[in-house]
Design an enzyme around this catalytic site. Structure first.
Site, PDB file in Angstrom:
ATOM      1  N   ASP A  22       0.748  -1.030   0.649  1.00 31.54           N
ATOM      2  CA  ASP A  22       0.157  -0.284  -0.137  1.00 31.54           C
ATOM      3  C   ASP A  22       0.720   0.375   0.268  1.00 31.54           C
ATOM      4  OD1 ASP A  22      -1.160  -2.183   0.485  1.00 31.54           O
ATOM      5  OD2 ASP A  22      -3.118  -0.873   1.718  1.00 31.54           O
ATOM      6  N   HIS A  24      -0.796   4.890  -0.284  1.00 30.98           N
ATOM      7  CA  HIS A  24      -1.618   5.928   0.873  1.00 30.98           C
ATOM      8  C   HIS A  24      -0.591   7.217   0.415  1.00 30.98           C
ATOM      9  CE1 HIS A  24      -4.583   3.126   2.755  1.00 30.98           C
ATOM     10  NE2 HIS A  24      -3.468   2.653   3.401  1.00 30.98           N
ATOM     11  N   ASN A  77      -9.839  -0.851  -0.952  1.00 27.84           N
ATOM     12  CA  ASN A  77     -10.694  -0.015  -0.473  1.00 27.84           C
ATOM     13  C   ASN A  77     -10.745   1.307  -0.524  1.00 27.84           C
ATOM     14  OD1 ASN A  77      -8.344  -0.804   1.687  1.00 27.84           O
ATOM     15  ND2 ASN A  77     -10.228   0.129   2.987  1.00 27.84           N
ATOM     16  N   HIS A  78      -9.706   1.887  -0.171  1.00 26.96           N
ATOM     17  CA  HIS A  78      -9.173   3.378  -0.282  1.00 26.96           C
ATOM     18  C   HIS A  78      -9.449   4.365  -2.139  1.00 26.96           C
ATOM     19  CE1 HIS A  78      -8.466   4.439   4.147  1.00 26.96           C
ATOM     20  NE2 HIS A  78      -7.793   3.273   3.602  1.00 26.96           N
TER      21      HIS A  78
END
Length: 244
Positions: A22, A24, A77-78
């Site tokens: 991830d 982010h 999911n983000h």
């Protein structure tokens, strides 16, 4: 059977394929780490397990990154939360703000739509051909008992309700890692996932969990070579949670 939700890439015959955990919004830190492994944009490819956005300082850069010819990502999911936030009548502002969505919430509507449209073009799953067999990439876990079950389910997802049933697993499920399930995915050489931050990458059967918190203070990015399935940090068979 390949659908618009599953994208396949032929074997890389000239360079090295890597998967990364991830991101982010920490693309500047990612660039530093890519330089350390001598990533060559001319021949190498980088596959992302998703969660490109939210929490970090450069989430805006995600759209630029997904246009790079050597960078290929699945939805996390983000991304899903960002897309759903922008959908008319489905703007859960408070929840998305709590999960790192301020960068998108504060943008004008036209910019939100442009970003959401770009993120929505990302597949939910990627297949990469290697000398040893197919390697699959999803954000959280495979839906169903096998990779082919999941691909078939995507092919039959002719409604939003059916698609959401699949993506609830692919984007959100943590059962495998919480249960420390080593059974693996039977019809793939390996499957690479992120979603759950660990102190070290972990191999559960042939499922490789590589989110080691490159977006967290004290965390790091793990790069998994898809040719030999070797991570930049040795994998552990014991799960060490980041607690994030």
């Amino acid at each position: 059977m390949i659908t618009k939700y599953v994208r396949r890439f032929a074997r890389n015959t000239v360079g090295i394929d890597y998967a990364v955990g991830d991101i982010h919004g920490c693309f500047a830190a990612l660039e530093i780490e890519l330089a350390k492994i001598r990533f060559d944009e001319r021949v190498d490819r980088l596959f992302s397990v998703g969660d490109l956005v939210d929490r970090g300082p450069q989430s805006d850069t995600a759209v630029e990154w997904i246009s790079k010819p050597w960078f290929h990502a699945v939805q996390g999911n983000h991304e899903d939360m960002a897309i759903r936030y922008v959908e008319p009548g489905n703007r859960d502002r408070d929840h998305y703000m709590m999960t790192g969505g301020a960068w998108l919430i504060e943008k004008p509507r036209y910019a939100q739509v442009m970003i959401a449209d770009a993120l929505a073009e990302l597949p939910y799953a990627i297949e990469v051909e290697t000398d040893g067999g197919l390697v699959g990439i999803v954000h959280a876990d495979v839906h169903g008992k096998s990779w082919s079950d999941m691909v078939q389910a995507f092919a039959c997802a002719d409604s939003g309700t059916k698609l959401r049933r699949i993506t609830n697993s692919v984007l959100w499920n943590r059962d495998r890692i919480q249960d420390e399930d080593h059974s693996g995915v039977p019809d793939m050489r390996a499957v690479v996932v992120g979603h759950t931050p660990l102190k070290r990458p972990a191999a559960l059967g042939n499922v490789y969990h590589i989110d080691t918190g490159g977006w967290l203070r004290g965390g790091s990015f793990t790069f998994l070579r898809l040719d030999d399935l070797q991570p930049s940090t040795p994998a552990s068979h014991e799960l060490n949670w980041e607690g994030a």
